[in-house]
Design a protein around this motif. Structure first.
Motif, PDB file in Angstrom:
ATOM      1  N   VAL A 226     -26.086  79.365 -34.369  1.00 18.83           N
ATOM      2  CA  VAL A 226     -26.310  78.278 -35.325  1.00 18.83           C
ATOM      3  C   VAL A 226     -25.844  78.696 -36.713  1.00 18.83           C
ATOM      4  CG1 VAL A 226     -28.203  77.194 -34.061  1.00 18.83           C
ATOM      5  CG2 VAL A 226     -28.694  79.057 -35.637  1.00 18.83           C
ATOM      6  N   SER A 227     -25.527  77.707 -37.536  1.00 17.79           N
ATOM      7  CA  SER A 227     -24.996  77.998 -38.871  1.00 17.79           C
ATOM      8  C   SER A 227     -26.002  78.761 -39.726  1.00 17.79           C
ATOM      9  CB  SER A 227     -24.580  76.700 -39.563  1.00 17.79           C
ATOM     10  OG  SER A 227     -25.669  75.798 -39.674  1.00 17.79           O
ATOM     11  N   LEU A 228     -27.282  78.412 -39.634  1.00 18.40           N
ATOM     12  CA  LEU A 228     -28.309  79.136 -40.387  1.00 18.40           C
ATOM     13  C   LEU A 228     -28.290  80.618 -40.039  1.00 18.40           C
ATOM     14  CD1 LEU A 228     -31.212  76.581 -39.862  1.00 18.40           C
ATOM     15  CD2 LEU A 228     -30.321  77.236 -42.104  1.00 18.40           C
ATOM     16  N   GLY A 229     -28.212  80.915 -38.753  1.00 15.58           N
ATOM     17  CA  GLY A 229     -28.222  82.302 -38.314  1.00 15.58           C
ATOM     18  C   GLY A 229     -26.996  83.067 -38.752  1.00 15.58           C
ATOM     19  N   ARG A 230     -25.850  82.430 -38.729  1.00 15.89           N
ATOM     20  CA  ARG A 230     -24.625  83.134 -39.131  1.00 15.89           C
ATOM     21  C   ARG A 230     -24.634  83.470 -40.614  1.00 15.89           C
ATOM     22  NH1 ARG A 230     -19.924  80.370 -35.271  1.00 15.89           N
ATOM     23  NH2 ARG A 230     -20.822  81.196 -33.332  1.00 15.89           N
ATOM     24  N   VAL A 231     -25.207  82.596 -41.426  1.00 16.61           N
ATOM     25  CA  VAL A 231     -25.349  82.916 -42.848  1.00 16.61           C
ATOM     26  C   VAL A 231     -26.241  84.142 -43.027  1.00 16.61           C
ATOM     27  CG1 VAL A 231     -26.432  82.124 -44.988  1.00 16.61           C
ATOM     28  CG2 VAL A 231     -24.880  80.619 -43.752  1.00 16.61           C
ATOM     29  N   LEU A 232     -27.343  84.188 -42.292  1.00 16.88           N
ATOM     30  CA  LEU A 232     -28.288  85.293 -42.431  1.00 16.88           C
ATOM     31  C   LEU A 232     -27.725  86.593 -41.857  1.00 16.88           C
ATOM     32  CD1 LEU A 232     -31.473  83.252 -41.507  1.00 16.88           C
ATOM     33  CD2 LEU A 232     -30.902  84.162 -43.765  1.00 16.88           C
TER      34      LEU A 232
ATOM     35  N   GLY B 202     -39.215  72.430 -34.654  1.00 18.95           N
ATOM     36  CA  GLY B 202     -40.116  72.288 -35.786  1.00 18.95           C
ATOM     37  C   GLY B 202     -40.364  73.637 -36.416  1.00 18.95           C
ATOM     38  N   ILE B 203     -41.302  73.693 -37.353  1.00 20.39           N
ATOM     39  CA  ILE B 203     -41.646  74.951 -38.000  1.00 20.39           C
ATOM     40  C   ILE B 203     -42.108  75.958 -36.945  1.00 20.39           C
ATOM     41  CG2 ILE B 203     -43.262  76.068 -39.584  1.00 20.39           C
ATOM     42  CD1 ILE B 203     -43.232  73.527 -41.248  1.00 20.39           C
ATOM     43  N   GLY B 204     -41.529  77.149 -36.995  1.00 17.96           N
ATOM     44  CA  GLY B 204     -41.866  78.190 -36.032  1.00 17.96           C
ATOM     45  C   GLY B 204     -40.935  78.261 -34.833  1.00 17.96           C
ATOM     46  N   SER B 205     -40.102  77.241 -34.634  1.00 15.93           N
ATOM     47  CA  SER B 205     -39.150  77.274 -33.519  1.00 15.93           C
ATOM     48  C   SER B 205     -38.130  78.384 -33.737  1.00 15.93           C
ATOM     49  CB  SER B 205     -38.430  75.934 -33.389  1.00 15.93           C
ATOM     50  OG  SER B 205     -39.326  74.906 -33.049  1.00 15.93           O
ATOM     51  N   ARG B 206     -37.690  78.967 -32.634  1.00 10.41           N
ATOM     52  CA  ARG B 206     -36.755  80.088 -32.690  1.00 10.41           C
ATOM     53  C   ARG B 206     -35.465  79.749 -31.954  1.00 10.41           C
ATOM     54  NH1 ARG B 206     -38.644  85.354 -33.571  1.00 10.41           N
ATOM     55  NH2 ARG B 206     -40.782  85.430 -34.344  1.00 10.41           N
ATOM     56  N   LEU B 207     -34.352  80.269 -32.484  1.00  9.83           N
ATOM     57  CA  LEU B 207     -33.056  80.109 -31.835  1.00  9.83           C
ATOM     58  C   LEU B 207     -32.258  81.400 -31.997  1.00  9.83           C
ATOM     59  CD1 LEU B 207     -32.004  76.553 -33.104  1.00  9.83           C
ATOM     60  CD2 LEU B 207     -32.830  77.137 -30.821  1.00  9.83           C
TER      61      LEU B 207
ATOM     62  N   LEU C  57     -34.526  74.887 -43.202  1.00 15.85           N
ATOM     63  CA  LEU C  57     -34.557  76.217 -43.810  1.00 15.85           C
ATOM     64  C   LEU C  57     -35.055  77.188 -42.754  1.00 15.85           C
ATOM     65  CD1 LEU C  57     -35.891  77.314 -47.264  1.00 15.85           C
ATOM     66  CD2 LEU C  57     -36.783  78.411 -45.217  1.00 15.85           C
ATOM     67  N   ALA C  58     -34.407  78.350 -42.667  1.00 19.11           N
ATOM     68  CA  ALA C  58     -34.804  79.341 -41.672  1.00 19.11           C
ATOM     69  C   ALA C  58     -34.691  80.746 -42.237  1.00 19.11           C
ATOM     70  CB  ALA C  58     -33.941  79.220 -40.414  1.00 19.11           C
ATOM     71  N   VAL C  59     -35.431  81.654 -41.612  1.00 25.96           N
ATOM     72  CA  VAL C  59     -35.374  83.074 -41.948  1.00 25.96           C
ATOM     73  C   VAL C  59     -34.963  83.840 -40.697  1.00 25.96           C
ATOM     74  CG1 VAL C  59     -37.076  82.913 -43.791  1.00 25.96           C
ATOM     75  CG2 VAL C  59     -37.842  83.336 -41.450  1.00 25.96           C
ATOM     76  N   LEU C  60     -34.529  85.078 -40.894  1.00 25.65           N
ATOM     77  CA  LEU C  60     -34.071  85.910 -39.781  1.00 25.65           C
ATOM     78  C   LEU C  60     -35.199  86.813 -39.307  1.00 25.65           C
ATOM     79  CD1 LEU C  60     -31.494  86.647 -38.125  1.00 25.65           C
ATOM     80  CD2 LEU C  60     -31.121  88.493 -39.777  1.00 25.65           C
ATOM     81  N   ASP C  61     -35.419  86.844 -37.995  1.00 32.69           N
ATOM     82  CA  ASP C  61     -36.391  87.746 -37.389  1.00 32.69           C
ATOM     83  C   ASP C  61     -35.697  88.475 -36.247  1.00 32.69           C
ATOM     84  OD1 ASP C  61     -38.674  89.092 -36.651  1.00 32.69           O
ATOM     85  OD2 ASP C  61     -39.593  87.395 -35.618  1.00 32.69           O
ATOM     86  N   GLU C  62     -35.179  89.657 -36.564  1.00 31.83           N
ATOM     87  CA  GLU C  62     -34.402  90.456 -35.628  1.00 31.83           C
ATOM     88  C   GLU C  62     -33.176  89.672 -35.155  1.00 31.83           C
ATOM     89  OE1 GLU C  62     -37.072  92.006 -32.673  1.00 31.83           O
ATOM     90  OE2 GLU C  62     -38.056  93.330 -34.112  1.00 31.83           O
ATOM     91  N   ARG C  63     -33.128  89.237 -33.893  1.00 34.79           N
ATOM     92  CA  ARG C  63     -31.931  88.581 -33.369  1.00 34.79           C
ATOM     93  C   ARG C  63     -32.061  87.057 -33.349  1.00 34.79           C
ATOM     94  NH1 ARG C  63     -28.668  92.305 -31.393  1.00 34.79           N
ATOM     95  NH2 ARG C  63     -27.364  90.725 -30.414  1.00 34.79           N
ATOM     96  N   GLU C  64     -33.128  86.541 -33.935  1.00 30.47           N
ATOM     97  CA  GLU C  64     -33.367  85.103 -33.906  1.00 30.47           C
ATOM     98  C   GLU C  64     -33.605  84.561 -35.310  1.00 30.47           C
ATOM     99  OE1 GLU C  64     -35.623  84.350 -29.696  1.00 30.47           O
ATOM    100  OE2 GLU C  64     -36.811  85.239 -31.305  1.00 30.47           O
ATOM    101  N   ILE C  65     -33.358  83.270 -35.456  1.00 31.62           N
ATOM    102  CA  ILE C  65     -33.820  82.597 -36.658  1.00 31.62           C
ATOM    103  C   ILE C  65     -35.150  81.931 -36.340  1.00 31.62           C
ATOM    104  CG2 ILE C  65     -31.497  82.161 -37.526  1.00 31.62           C
ATOM    105  CD1 ILE C  65     -32.146  79.098 -36.778  1.00 31.62           C
ATOM    106  N   VAL C  66     -35.971  81.791 -37.368  1.00 30.83           N
ATOM    107  CA  VAL C  66     -37.244  81.081 -37.246  1.00 30.83           C
ATOM    108  C   VAL C  66     -37.242  79.976 -38.288  1.00 30.83           C
ATOM    109  CG1 VAL C  66     -39.750  81.252 -37.297  1.00 30.83           C
ATOM    110  CG2 VAL C  66     -38.384  83.212 -36.532  1.00 30.83           C
ATOM    111  N   TYR C  67     -37.475  78.755 -37.854  1.00 33.94           N
ATOM    112  CA  TYR C  67     -37.511  77.636 -38.789  1.00 33.94           C
ATOM    113  C   TYR C  67     -38.777  77.693 -39.636  1.00 33.94           C
ATOM    114  CZ  TYR C  67     -33.544  75.200 -36.707  1.00 33.94           C
ATOM    115  OH  TYR C  67     -32.282  74.852 -36.287  1.00 33.94           O
ATOM    116  N   ALA C  68     -38.598  77.677 -40.961  1.00 37.05           N
ATOM    117  CA  ALA C  68     -39.724  77.583 -41.883  1.00 37.05           C
ATOM    118  C   ALA C  68     -39.872  76.164 -42.417  1.00 37.05           C
ATOM    119  CB  ALA C  68     -39.548  78.559 -43.046  1.00 37.05           C
ATOM    120  N   LEU C  69     -38.805  75.384 -42.310  1.00 36.65           N
ATOM    121  CA  LEU C  69     -38.818  73.965 -42.665  1.00 36.65           C
ATOM    122  C   LEU C  69     -37.789  73.250 -41.802  1.00 36.65           C
ATOM    123  CD1 LEU C  69     -38.850  73.854 -46.594  1.00 36.65           C
ATOM    124  CD2 LEU C  69     -40.588  72.852 -45.097  1.00 36.65           C
ATOM    125  N   ARG C  70     -38.111  72.054 -41.372  1.00 39.70           N
ATOM    126  CA  ARG C  70     -37.105  71.212 -40.722  1.00 39.70           C
ATOM    127  C   ARG C  70     -37.446  69.765 -41.002  1.00 39.70           C
ATOM    128  NH1 ARG C  70     -35.506  68.539 -36.028  1.00 39.70           N
ATOM    129  NH2 ARG C  70     -33.248  68.658 -35.731  1.00 39.70           N
TER     130      ARG C  70
END
Length: 256
Positions: A140-146, A130-135, A105-118
């Protein structure tokens, strides 16, 4: 609010920049290193570090500074404030156990996703996240959804200001094509990415909506690239993934 506003407290901003600097690898830094990473003078960094040591957020051996366990509470405060985090943790654990693949599970922070669960699968993928990692969100699919859930003007601004550099031979770098992909994600309700960040990993993701239907996060299933096509992943995983998102949302609604 801009940084020039009378309500902007620079000392707090500088304090957070030092905390973020200490969180960079290798996890401990000299005064000079912390000041350089945070883009502050040594005198300012010294005062902030002394304050953090006094407040028990930071430790020092006389040369190196490192964060202490109390700093973990800053991140946990955010996670505990998410109305869906506890529900999502249980739901994604159940999904991971059912399908045997990594879930996140990830959330969007400007131009990156941040993992809240993995939640990794038993067979380990090559990423160390892990939690807090950024991409980068577009890779990534999570980011494209967001990104697909952004209002049109924000999505257009994102595409116009992006520097989409290739990471693998499969990375999509053309803003127009990325925009078209995001439009398709918005229409179809899921995103599929194969090998654009890591040639060994592919993933499928769907949005997580809150009580009023706004997209607040995304959840995904990730697997080893080459083991499954998009069509096969959609057939096998899209229904359980959407069901998990709906279950999390239902628990949020019932908890109100």
């Amino acid at each position: 609010m801009s940084k020039d506003s009378d309500e902007f407290v620079r000392s707090i901003a500088r304090g957070f920049s030092i905390v973020e600097a200490l969180g960079k690898p290798p996890g401990r830094h000299t005064l000079a290193e912390a000041a350089q990473i945070a883009d502050l003078s040594r005198a300012t960094a010294r005062r902030i570090l002394a304050t953090l040591v006094t407040l028990n957020y930071c430790a020092s051996d006389g040369r190196y500074f490192s964060l202490k366990p109390r700093a973990l509470g800053l991140g946990l405060s955010y996670l505990n404030a998410l109305p869906y985090w506890g529900y999502a943790q249980r739901a994604l654990e159940d999904l991971r156990n059912e399908i045997g693949e990594s879930c996140a599970l990830a959330v969007l922070d400007e131009r990156e996703i941040v993992y809240a669960l993995r939640l990794p699968a038993r067979r380990i993928l090559s990423t160390n996240l892990g939690i807090g990692s950024r991409l980068p969100a577009h890779l990534v699919s999570l980011g494209r959804v967001l990104l697909a859930a952004l209002p049109p003007e924000k999505r257009a601004a994102y595409l116009a200001s992006g520097d989409f550099k290739p990471v693998t031979p499969r990375t999509e770098t053309d803003p127009q094509r990325i925009g078209a992909i995001l439009g398709r994600v918005e229409k179809e309700g899921y995103a599929w990415v194969d090998g654009e960040l890591d040639p060994a990993i592919c993933g499928i993701a769907v949005p997580l909506r809150d009580q009023i239907g706004a997209v607040v996060a995304a959840i995904s299933i990730n697997m080893i690239s080459g083991t499954m096509s998009e069509a096969a992943a959609k057939k096998k995983y899209l229904i359980p993934l959407k069901k998990t998102a709906q279950d999390i949302r239902s628990q949020m609604v019932s908890a109100r």
